[in-house]
Design an enzyme around this catalytic site. Structure first.
Site, short mmCIF file in Angstrom:
data_model
loop_
_atom_site.label_atom_id
_atom_site.label_comp_id
_atom_site.label_asym_id
_atom_site.label_seq_id
_atom_site.Cartn_x
_atom_site.Cartn_y
_atom_site.Cartn_z
N HIS A 170 58.87 72.14 -14.42
CA HIS A 170 60.16 73.02 -13.28
C HIS A 170 59.53 72.07 -12.18
CE1 HIS A 170 63.59 75.11 -12.08
NE2 HIS A 170 62.27 75.25 -10.97
N GLU A 171 58.54 72.50 -11.77
CA GLU A 171 57.75 71.88 -10.13
C GLU A 171 57.34 70.33 -10.18
OE1 GLU A 171 58.44 74.05 -7.97
OE2 GLU A 171 58.86 76.10 -9.32
N HIS A 174 60.97 68.39 -9.32
CA HIS A 174 61.42 68.54 -7.96
C HIS A 174 59.93 67.55 -7.12
CE1 HIS A 174 63.64 71.82 -8.08
NE2 HIS A 174 62.32 72.91 -8.21
#
Length: 273
Positions: A170-171, A174
């Site tokens: 997820h990160e 980003h």
């Protein structure tokens, strides 16, 4: 933005409260000015006393003599007690994933192609305290990304290596979006940038796959489950931005970019997990 848990802090900025603060509450300013009443533990009310042994408190949980609020403070107390163990486990699992996880290795390689680097120096494990508000909301997270500092993994919130893999993925989405498109990550100028990267991170990380929704969150819905999960988690994350007024505003922004961002699986050819 942080990988959201079931309850994330709201981003509204109401007028400052004028009443006197009660002894068991402390005001915390977050998200550009929001004032939240954060409850401190009162053993006489909650049944949790940090001065007693772990097993006495555990027995209170089993017998129902500790309130839900007391159980929250008991859990946070255990996180503080076990911080060293949790950090060591998190770092070992992080290193394993960077060596062997297909999705983590692939995202790291894609980030390198854009001139970035993620390693033990900027993917750090820390204990992240949660907070309980007066209205019962739990403010917590599993991880977070900062364009200036890298990735934070909340060691006390990570359940197992698979959960850590989803959080890292997820990160890392980003980080990829930041390097490739210089997105307005925090939404200071355009919340649609933040909404798009949150949609993509929830879609590509694996956190919304059916097995995690069903066995992890108790959501056994089959029809549109994946889309609903991605949408709701993106709304929660946008809601936490300082410039977001309320849930209705977050929903509107997510809907504005949904079609284009949900169909964008870069750097993958398709949804991997």
């Amino acid at each position: 933005m942080a990988s959201p848990q079931d309850n994330t802090p709201s981003g509204a900025t109401p007028k400052p409260q004028t009443h006197e603060e009660t002894p068991d509450q402390v005001k915390l300013r977050i998200n550009g000015g929001e004032r939240l009443n954060i409850r401190k533990n009162n053993p006489a009310e909650t049944g949790f006393d940090p001065a007693t042994s772990k097993w006495v408190n555990y027995f209170k949980v089993l017998t129902g003599s500790m309130t839900k609020e007391g159980q929250f403070h008991y859990r946070e107390h255990l996180y503080r007690t076990n911080e060293e163990r949790d950090l060591r486990r998190c770092e070992e699992q992080r290193d394993w994933l960077f060596r062997y996880s297909p999705v983590v290795r692939y995202m790291r390689d894609q980030i390198r192609l854009l001139g970035g680097e993620l390693d033990a120096d900027n993917v750090v494990c820390r204990r992240c305290p949660s907070r309980l508000t007066a209205d019962g909301r739990i403010l917590g997270q599993a991880g977070g990304f900062s364009p200036q500092h890298g990735i934070l993994v909340c060691a006390n919130s990570i359940r197992d290596r698979k959960h850590l893999e989803d959080t890292l993925a997820h990160e890392m989405v980003h980080a990829y979006d930041h390097l490739r498109w210089q997105v307005d990550f925090v939404g200071e100028k355009d919340l649609r940038h933040a909404a798009c990267t949150e949609i993509r991170a929830s879609m590509l990380s694996g956190e919304c796959r059916w097995t995690r929704e069903a066995f992890g969150r108790g959501n056994w819905t089959v029809t549109q489950q994946f889309q609903n999960c991605v949408r709701s988690r993106a709304i929660m994350s946008v809601r936490a931005r300082a410039r977001c007024r309320d849930t209705e505003h977050a929903t509107k922004v997510v809907n504005q970019v949904w079609d284009s961002c949900f169909s964008d699986t870069r750097p993958f050819d398709e949804i991997y997990k």
